[in-house]
Write a protein that holds these residues in place. Sequence first.
Motif, PDB file in Angstrom:
ATOM      1  N   GLN A 256       0.857  -1.191   0.000  1.00 53.64           N
ATOM      2  CA  GLN A 256       0.000   0.000   0.000  1.00 53.64           C
ATOM      3  C   GLN A 256       0.892   1.239   0.000  1.00 53.64           C
ATOM      4  O   GLN A 256       1.712   1.424   0.899  1.00 53.64           O
TER       5      GLN A 256
ATOM      6  N   PRO B 207       1.034   5.729  -1.342  1.00 58.21           N
ATOM      7  CA  PRO B 207       0.210   6.870  -1.766  1.00 58.21           C
ATOM      8  C   PRO B 207      -0.073   6.823  -3.272  1.00 58.21           C
ATOM      9  O   PRO B 207       0.705   6.252  -4.048  1.00 58.21           O
ATOM     10  N   ARG B 208      -1.201   7.428  -3.670  1.00 56.67           N
ATOM     11  CA  ARG B 208      -1.605   7.420  -5.077  1.00 56.67           C
ATOM     12  C   ARG B 208      -0.476   7.968  -5.948  1.00 56.67           C
ATOM     13  O   ARG B 208       0.140   8.989  -5.624  1.00 56.67           O
TER      14      ARG B 208
ATOM     15  N   GLY C 152      -7.828   4.952   0.963  1.00 53.67           N
ATOM     16  CA  GLY C 152      -7.352   4.633   2.293  1.00 53.67           C
ATOM     17  C   GLY C 152      -8.185   5.309   3.358  1.00 53.67           C
ATOM     18  O   GLY C 152      -9.207   5.945   3.073  1.00 53.67           O
TER      19      GLY C 152
ATOM     20  N   ILE D 202      -5.025   5.835  -2.328  1.00 50.16           N
ATOM     21  CA  ILE D 202      -3.807   5.022  -2.315  1.00 50.16           C
ATOM     22  C   ILE D 202      -3.777   4.104  -3.520  1.00 50.16           C
ATOM     23  O   ILE D 202      -4.790   3.931  -4.214  1.00 50.16           O
ATOM     24  N   ASP D 203      -2.596   3.531  -3.771  1.00 51.26           N
ATOM     25  CA  ASP D 203      -2.432   2.461  -4.748  1.00 51.26           C
ATOM     26  C   ASP D 203      -2.161   1.155  -4.003  1.00 51.26           C
ATOM     27  O   ASP D 203      -1.339   1.116  -3.079  1.00 51.26           O
TER      28      ASP D 203
ATOM     29  N   ASP E  63       5.603   6.389   3.193  1.00 45.97           N
ATOM     30  CA  ASP E  63       4.347   5.874   3.744  1.00 45.97           C
ATOM     31  C   ASP E  63       3.964   4.512   3.161  1.00 45.97           C
ATOM     32  O   ASP E  63       2.812   4.257   2.800  1.00 45.97           O
TER      33      ASP E  63
END
Length: 429
Positions: A7, A9-10, A35, A40-41, A64
């Motif tokens: 996981q 951040p986008r 999230g 998120i990705d 993150d």
Amino acid sequence: MRQLIVQVPRGQGKEVLEIAKSLQGVSLAQLEAKGSEEPIDLVLIHVSNRQVEELFAKLEDLPDVNITLLPRGVMTLHPPAKEAPQQALNIEERSPIEIFLSGLQSVGSWRGFLGYAASSGFVVWIGLYTNTTYLLVAAMLIAPFAGPAMNVAIATARGDRQLLWRSVLRYFVALAVTIAVAGALSLILRQDIATSLMIERSQVSSIAVLLPLAAGAAGALNLVQSERSSLVSGAATGMLVAASLAPPAGIVGMAGAIGRWDLVIDALFLLFLQLAGINLTAALLFRLFGLSARGVRYTRGKPWVFPVALGFTVAILAGLLTWQFVNSPNLQRSSLAQRANAEIQKLVNENRLVELVEANVRFTRANIKGQNTLLSVVYVQRQAGVTASSEEIRSSLTQAIQTHLLQQGFNVTPLVDVSVLEAPQKSER
């Protein structure tokens, strides 16, 4: 093959995919998700076991990042289809980070751990008290000694003082609980004498050190191997580790309750020998498979702890073995009885008066001050044509056996009982 869910951040998902591709990741997928606070990705990754730690190292630089590692192996079948059989056979050892994290997980709960230790104390007491061997096997299966013993080895290989201390503490707490339960049952039920199974299981062989050495190697290999690459179950290797722990722990408690301190000493010797032997071979194997003082997401290992802990283990093992072989026959009774049996059979077979039928040799725990009693019960049959009386044969053979054992350097008091058996007379028609 291991599956990971990463996981980030986008916008960072593409970079995660590139990292996974560089490590020969397969069946990769990127998903956009929401999230708890921001978009998120999510990236699904499948990599070989040996690449897990390197993947962790490369993902550490991302901001993150959260990683979910599924600890069980997965089977990824991907094009071309003709390679599916080979893909299914691609089974590798666990990564060092997985081995270490599995060890950390096993030191969490105390309640269940102590419950199993107490249960093994009950079962081993019943088995020893009633001379029921299969109950000792059951006690080995439920005794929780394997986990702490293997974690001591993991901590030694990693140089982790905190895990080492916690694992040693759990090991001796489990032993103390098992000993206390067995001793309490003997006191409550007013046991007065040692049972035959207690005496038999307390006798130590001169090759007793080989069992913990083999158990340590088997336990380490079981933790290192992927669950689908081993034909041996974890329960089986755990039983091997506990094989010479549960019965001696029960004997310590029971023998202490009835004041048989000779049995207590022999059983305590086995308990310390087991931990030292397991730690030696298991720690060396863990180092061979990549566990070291520094690793991904692991910074508290101290390089100097491994040689110090291993040297301390070797010193304990050497001290125990020195004690064993200097104080003969106290800690070598089982193997010395076998040697004495071989000497008796050889002597009787060379005797021209008799034929050997059977010889039984064992040490007794008779409380006779100043002697190590070796009881030999020998059955013989006179050879054809021998006219000597049974009493003459018995007397001469008894003296010959006793003299021979003393001349061979056995530090024992040989008590020999020779029985001359007569074959049935053929009836005349």
